[in-house]
Structures are given as structure tokens and as C-alpha cells.
Design a protein around this motif. Structure first.
Motif, PDB file in Angstrom:
ATOM      1  N   CYS A   1       0.845  -1.211   0.000  1.00  0.00           N
ATOM      2  CA  CYS A   1       0.000   0.000   0.000  1.00  0.00           C
ATOM      3  C   CYS A   1       0.873   1.250   0.000  1.00  0.00           C
ATOM      4  O   CYS A   1       2.093   1.176   0.099  1.00  0.00           O
ATOM      5  CB  CYS A   1      -0.987  -0.010   1.172  1.00  0.00           C
ATOM      6  SG  CYS A   1      -0.351   0.679   2.715  1.00  0.00           S
ATOM      7  N   GLY A   2       0.234   2.404  -0.105  1.00  0.00           N
ATOM      8  CA  GLY A   2       0.952   3.666  -0.275  1.00  0.00           C
ATOM      9  C   GLY A   2       1.796   4.088   0.907  1.00  0.00           C
ATOM     10  O   GLY A   2       2.508   5.084   0.817  1.00  0.00           O
ATOM     11  N   CYS A   3       1.727   3.350   2.035  1.00  0.00           N
ATOM     12  CA  CYS A   3       2.620   3.657   3.162  1.00  0.00           C
ATOM     13  C   CYS A   3       4.053   3.222   2.862  1.00  0.00           C
ATOM     14  O   CYS A   3       5.005   3.782   3.396  1.00  0.00           O
ATOM     15  CB  CYS A   3       2.154   2.927   4.427  1.00  0.00           C
ATOM     16  SG  CYS A   3       0.688   3.640   5.165  1.00  0.00           S
TER      17      CYS A   3
ATOM     18  N   HIS B   1      -4.883   1.211   5.214  1.00  0.00           N
ATOM     19  CA  HIS B   1      -3.440   1.438   5.426  1.00  0.00           C
ATOM     20  C   HIS B   1      -3.163   1.165   6.907  1.00  0.00           C
ATOM     21  O   HIS B   1      -2.961   2.112   7.699  1.00  0.00           O
ATOM     22  CB  HIS B   1      -3.052   2.887   5.112  1.00  0.00           C
ATOM     23  CG  HIS B   1      -3.363   3.337   3.714  1.00  0.00           C
ATOM     24  ND1 HIS B   1      -4.632   3.592   3.272  1.00  0.00           N
ATOM     25  CD2 HIS B   1      -2.546   3.585   2.654  1.00  0.00           C
ATOM     26  CE1 HIS B   1      -4.587   3.979   2.008  1.00  0.00           C
ATOM     27  NE2 HIS B   1      -3.332   3.987   1.604  1.00  0.00           N
ATOM     28  N   PRO B   2      -3.159  -0.104   7.316  1.00  0.00           N
ATOM     29  CA  PRO B   2      -3.218  -0.418   8.756  1.00  0.00           C
ATOM     30  C   PRO B   2      -2.094   0.170   9.614  1.00  0.00           C
ATOM     31  O   PRO B   2      -2.276   0.357  10.810  1.00  0.00           O
ATOM     32  CB  PRO B   2      -3.172  -1.947   8.782  1.00  0.00           C
ATOM     33  CG  PRO B   2      -3.715  -2.356   7.456  1.00  0.00           C
ATOM     34  CD  PRO B   2      -3.248  -1.314   6.485  1.00  0.00           C
TER      35      PRO B   2
ATOM     36  N   GLY C   1     -12.828  11.214   4.633  1.00  0.00           N
ATOM     37  CA  GLY C   1     -13.259  10.225   3.625  1.00  0.00           C
ATOM     38  C   GLY C   1     -12.253   9.114   3.449  1.00  0.00           C
ATOM     39  O   GLY C   1     -12.126   8.564   2.352  1.00  0.00           O
ATOM     40  N   SER C   2     -11.530   8.772   4.510  1.00  0.00           N
ATOM     41  CA  SER C   2     -10.597   7.643   4.408  1.00  0.00           C
ATOM     42  C   SER C   2     -10.686   6.806   5.683  1.00  0.00           C
ATOM     43  O   SER C   2     -11.069   7.318   6.742  1.00  0.00           O
ATOM     44  CB  SER C   2      -9.170   8.119   4.162  1.00  0.00           C
ATOM     45  OG  SER C   2      -8.597   8.621   5.338  1.00  0.00           O
ATOM     46  N   ASN C   3     -10.330   5.556   5.539  1.00  0.00           N
ATOM     47  CA  ASN C   3     -10.464   4.600   6.634  1.00  0.00           C
ATOM     48  C   ASN C   3      -9.142   3.855   6.798  1.00  0.00           C
ATOM     49  O   ASN C   3      -9.018   2.693   6.420  1.00  0.00           O
ATOM     50  CB  ASN C   3     -11.610   3.635   6.283  1.00  0.00           C
ATOM     51  CG  ASN C   3     -11.778   2.539   7.318  1.00  0.00           C
ATOM     52  OD1 ASN C   3     -11.266   2.632   8.440  1.00  0.00           O
ATOM     53  ND2 ASN C   3     -12.490   1.483   6.942  1.00  0.00           N
TER      54      ASN C   3
ATOM     55  N   ASN D   1       7.042  -6.940  11.578  1.00  0.00           N
ATOM     56  CA  ASN D   1       6.594  -5.531  11.549  1.00  0.00           C
ATOM     57  C   ASN D   1       5.482  -5.275  10.546  1.00  0.00           C
ATOM     58  O   ASN D   1       4.843  -4.223  10.591  1.00  0.00           O
ATOM     59  CB  ASN D   1       7.733  -4.532  11.240  1.00  0.00           C
ATOM     60  CG  ASN D   1       8.704  -4.426  12.382  1.00  0.00           C
ATOM     61  OD1 ASN D   1       8.358  -4.743  13.509  1.00  0.00           O
ATOM     62  ND2 ASN D   1       9.925  -3.993  12.095  1.00  0.00           N
ATOM     63  N   ALA D   2       5.281  -6.199   9.584  1.00  0.00           N
ATOM     64  CA  ALA D   2       4.241  -5.931   8.574  1.00  0.00           C
ATOM     65  C   ALA D   2       2.856  -6.078   9.204  1.00  0.00           C
ATOM     66  O   ALA D   2       2.665  -6.849  10.143  1.00  0.00           O
ATOM     67  CB  ALA D   2       4.384  -6.886   7.393  1.00  0.00           C
ATOM     68  N   CYS D   3       1.889  -5.328   8.669  1.00  0.00           N
ATOM     69  CA  CYS D   3       0.500  -5.471   9.113  1.00  0.00           C
ATOM     70  C   CYS D   3      -0.099  -6.710   8.428  1.00  0.00           C
ATOM     71  O   CYS D   3       0.571  -7.396   7.651  1.00  0.00           O
ATOM     72  CB  CYS D   3      -0.294  -4.227   8.728  1.00  0.00           C
ATOM     73  SG  CYS D   3      -0.524  -4.078   6.953  1.00  0.00           S
ATOM     74  N   VAL D   4      -1.361  -6.951   8.673  1.00  0.00           N
ATOM     75  CA  VAL D   4      -1.988  -8.157   8.125  1.00  0.00           C
ATOM     76  C   VAL D   4      -1.966  -8.150   6.586  1.00  0.00           C
ATOM     77  O   VAL D   4      -1.735  -9.192   5.951  1.00  0.00           O
ATOM     78  CB  VAL D   4      -3.421  -8.320   8.704  1.00  0.00           C
ATOM     79  CG1 VAL D   4      -4.291  -7.142   8.329  1.00  0.00           C
ATOM     80  CG2 VAL D   4      -4.054  -9.612   8.289  1.00  0.00           C
ATOM     81  N   LEU D   5      -2.134  -6.963   5.995  1.00  0.00           N
ATOM     82  CA  LEU D   5      -2.111  -6.887   4.528  1.00  0.00           C
ATOM     83  C   LEU D   5      -0.693  -7.124   4.010  1.00  0.00           C
ATOM     84  O   LEU D   5      -0.472  -7.824   3.019  1.00  0.00           O
ATOM     85  CB  LEU D   5      -2.607  -5.520   4.044  1.00  0.00           C
ATOM     86  CG  LEU D   5      -4.021  -5.124   4.442  1.00  0.00           C
ATOM     87  CD1 LEU D   5      -4.344  -3.715   3.953  1.00  0.00           C
ATOM     88  CD2 LEU D   5      -5.027  -6.107   3.874  1.00  0.00           C
ATOM     89  N   GLY D   6       0.276  -6.525   4.697  1.00  0.00           N
ATOM     90  CA  GLY D   6       1.666  -6.683   4.280  1.00  0.00           C
ATOM     91  C   GLY D   6       2.134  -8.124   4.426  1.00  0.00           C
ATOM     92  O   GLY D   6       2.830  -8.655   3.550  1.00  0.00           O
TER      93      GLY D   6
END
Ligand code: SF4
Length: 429
Positions: free
Chosen positions: A11-13, A152-153, A145-147, A32-37
Motif C-alpha cells: 500500500c501507499g505507506c 493502510h493499517p 473520507g478515508s479509513n 513488523n508488517a501489518c496483516v495486509l503486508g
């Protein structure tokens, strides 16, 4: 083997503090990665059995695939190159060169997410900053308007809400977090103030805030159908003017709802007005790992961030005319090259009908609806796992990707480079 300081390009982070564990030919951990990473590293770091190239589903060698794909593109009258948000900037640069040689259109995922932000930027300018400045200085964070908790966890923990910064030594306690949205989302739990506005009323609220910041008094009755009270509006305006360093992060809740680029322009103009009182900036919450990169590459090469047409031999920009949904829905594109994106799964049905009815060439690291529908599909290696490269974080900072695994597949850049060379040969004949 553990490899530290690896970049997650999901993601954009673009978090660059991931510790990857490699066992044999696969990634087994992504610290260190989030669930998506984690999911991105583990799925892309597992060997694939897909053939390197397929024509109508049948495996062929890379040379044959390149030749066939180059012929499809070179024979087309109005070819389209699309996607590019999850590949390296090196591959994006080659794609622009290919679009120019083909005299076709090149568009990226920006046109269906933050295209309105790009248009607003060109219209009124972009008062912005880096995520490092946010971490070290911002005492007021507004998510509009963003979550981020779901999209982006690590955004809140790494950059915007909880980290301790040079001028925000107390971390979370030193910041006020405001969430503006049309419904409560999981991000609301992390906010100090949640403002529930009515769908489609972002522009009115932003414009009223700008009036308050400029010392004017908006008509109270005109605010009645926004979902906010006058006191809530003045409270937010006062809080914005009174902070030391504020940032608005805008998401697709602003850019893809009624008003689109007018909404983002209103947000930019509000931030400009706020800078007469304090320091304030705005950063779009970019989704894919290098969607900011493709805007940058297109902008530095053509002057425009998405939806660029080369059919007259020089770049032209006209959202609504040269953008993917419009080109396909009107039945204009007659061949398409899709790189690192899955438009068959995400675009409107009319556009997908056209896309799957013309010669479609797809490059991706894994099987998708688009590679399954493609006449010619290439399997490529993953930038940031198998090949080095560059991505741009959502704040336009370039980040260098590391390689942690070998791959039998070519990179997107390799395939596009070979397509470019072959198209040039065919056009010269
Ligand atoms: S926040 Fe984004 S870049 Fe960071 S680890 Fe999660 S998916 Fe990857």
C-alpha cells in the motif's frame, strides 16, 4: 536467513522497516508488517507454477509471447496501456516509452481513485508535506473520507497518530485526531472527534470551513443538510486555525463522490487559507504501493499524471476522454496492455466487455481475472521481493526496493523493454 529494512510495496505507506525471514525458496515471516503486508510477502514469496507466458491459455516460451504481444499492439489503431500502480517506476518509465512509440493512450489506476486529486493539484496547487514532517510536527490530524485502519493499517501507528516526534514528544497524547466521514468506520475508534456528514456534502462543508477560516460567516441555514451543526463547523475551523501543524489526509470518500475534483480543490483551498493562520498540509491517501510513482513518472515525462494520449505524436491530457473507463466504454481502444492491475475484476461492466473483446495482454505476478481473460498473459517477478526498483510513497518520497528472493520469471521492466524493442522493429518494417 533474516533480511531487515525490506520495503512492503503493498500500500501507499511503503513501510521500509520489514524484517523478512527467508527459508529455502520462500518467505516464511514478515516481521513488523501489518496483516495486509504479511499476506503480500507470504503469497508473493511462495514459488509459483504458472508458465512464464501463455497464448490463449496455452504455455509458450517468452520469445513467442513477446512477439505475439508486440504484433497485437503494433497492429492496433488505438492501443491502451493501463494499470502500473503495483510495479516499479523503472517499468512505468518503459511503459510511457511504449505508449509513445505506439501512438496510443496510457492510463493508470489513478484515474479511478485519486485522479480528481491530480486535477485539483493542477488547478489550484498542492500545499503538502512529507510523512516524516507529519510524524515529527503534526499536532492535528484530520482523516477525511478515508479509513486507514482497514486500508493502510500502519498509517496511524507509523506516521500520523501514535509515534513520538521531535516536536510532538508525547506521541498520541500530543495530537488531536479528527475523522470526517459519511459513516462510522473502524478508524473512528482511534479518533478524538468523529464528524458524521451526509453523503455528497463534502464540498459544502469544506467551502463553509474555508469561509470561516477567511473570517466570513456562512449562512447557517445552508449548513442544515450537511449533517453538521454550525457549532461543530466553527469548532473544527477554530481547532484547525489553533493547531501548530495540521494535516488533512483525503481518501476516496472525497475524490470518488459527488463533486470529485471540486471536493479536492476545496480541500486544497481550505489548506491554503489555513496557512495564513498556522502550518497546514494535505496528503492524498494513495492506495497501491506505487500508484504515486506512476503519477510522478507520467508527470515528469509528459506533464500529466494520468490519462495521457500520444496519438498525435505528443502528449495530450483530457480526463473523460483518454481515461480507461471512458475509452473502453465508448469502444475506442482496440488492443490493451494491462500491467500489474486487475481491471477485469474492478472496472464497470461495459468497460470490461470491451476489454475482454479486444486483444488483451496482461502482465502480473499472479493469476487474476485479467490474466485469465487475456489473450496473452505473462507471469512476472515481484518488485520488492524478486527484483530491486523504486516506488514512491504517498507523500512523493522515492523508496528503493530490496531483493530478497531469486525468481525464474522476468521483471515487468524486462518484458516491457522487450515489447518496446520488438514494436519498434515491427513499426520500422
Ligand atoms: S501499512 Fe501498507 S506498506 Fe505498511 S506493512 Fe501494511 S500493507 Fe505494507
Amino acid at each position: 536467513m533474516q533480511v531487515d529494512h525490506v520495503v512492503c510495496a503493498f500500500c501507499g505507506c511503503d513501510c521500509d522497516d520489514i524484517s523478512v525471514t527467508v527459508e529455502g525458496d520462500r518467505i516464511t515471516k514478515a516481521g513488523n508488517a501489518c496483516v495486509l503486508g504479511k499476506s503480500w510477502f507470504l503469497s508473493h514469496g511462495t514459488p509459483s507454477d504458472l508458465p512464464v507466458a501463455r497464448i490463449e491459455g496455452r504455455p509458450v516460451d517468452l520469445d513467442r509471447g513477446i512477439d505475439e504481444a508486440a504484433r497485437c499492439l503494433a497492429n492496433a489503431r488505438y492501443p491502451l496501456i493501463y494499470g502500473l500502480s503495483s510495479t516499479s517506476s523503472e517499468a512505468q518509465r518503459k511503459s510511457v516509452a511504449l505508449a509513445e512509440v505506439l501512438g496510443g493512450c496510457i492510463d493508470c489506476c489513478t484515474s479511478v481513485c485519486h485522479g480528481p486529486s491530480g486535477m485539483a493539484l493542477q488547478g489550484v496547487g498542492e500545499p503538502t508535506c512529507t510523512l516524516g514532517e507529519v510524524k515529527n510536527r503534526a499536532d492535528l490530524i484530520v482523516y477525511w473520507g478515508s479509513n486507514p485502519a482497514e486500508s493502510h493499517p500502519r498509517h496511524m501507528a507509523r506516521y500520523a497518530v501514535t509515534p513520538k516526534g521531535m516536536f510532538v514528544p508525547e506521541g498520541r497524547k500530543g495530537r488531536t485526531v479528527v475523522l470526517v466521514d459519511v459513516r462510522p468506520t473502524p478508524s473512528a475508534r482511534a479518533a478524538d472527534i468523529f464528524l458524521l456528514i451526509k453523503p455528497g456534502k463534502d464540498f459544502e462543508v469544506l467551502w463553509a470551513l474555508q469561509a470561516l477560516v477567511n473570517g466570513q460567516k456562512p449562512d447557517v441555514t445552508s449548513m442544515e443538510d450537511t449533517g453538521l451543526t454550525y457549532d461543530q463547523l466553527t469548532g473544527l475551523a477554530d481547532r484547525m486555525m489553533g493547531c501548530k501543524f495540521g494535516v488533512i489526509f483525503v481518501g476516496q470518500g472525497l475524490t470518488q463522490t459527488r463533486g470529485r475534483h471540486f471536493n479536492t480543490s476545496a480541500a486544497f483551498l481550505l489548506v491554503r487559507a489555513l496557512n495564513r493562520h498556522t502550518k497546514f498540509a494535505l496528503i492524498p491517501m494513495r492506495g497501491h504501493g506505487n500508484v504515486t510513482g506512476v503519477d510522478n513518472v507520467l508527470a515528469w515525462q509528459t506533464g500529466y499524471p494520468f490519462g495521457v494520449n500520444f496519438s498525435l505524436g505528443y502528449p495530450r491530457f483530457n480526463p473523460g476522454e483518454y481515461t480507461v473507463v471512458d475509452l473502453l466504454s465508448r469502444g475506442e481502444a482496440d488492443a490493451a496492455l494491462v500491467v500489474a492491475a486487475d481491471p477485469v475484476a474492478s472496472l464497470p461492466a461495459k468497460a470490461v466487455r470491451r476489454l475482454t473483446g479486444i486483444p488483451l495482454i496482461a502482465l502480473d505476478t499472479h493469476e487474476s481475472e485479467t490474466t485469465r481473460s487475456a489473450r496473452i498473459a505473462f507471469t512476472t517477478s515481484t518488485a520488492g521481493i524478486h527484483v530491486r526498483g523504486t516506488v514512491y510513497r504517498m507523500d512523493n518520497i522515492p523508496i528503493h526496493l530490496r531483493k530478497v528472493l531469486d525468481s525464474a520469471y522476468p521483471s515487468d521492466e524486462d518484458v516491457i523493454d522487450r515489447l518496446l524493442a520488438r514494436v519498434k522493429e515491427l513499426k520500422a518494417c
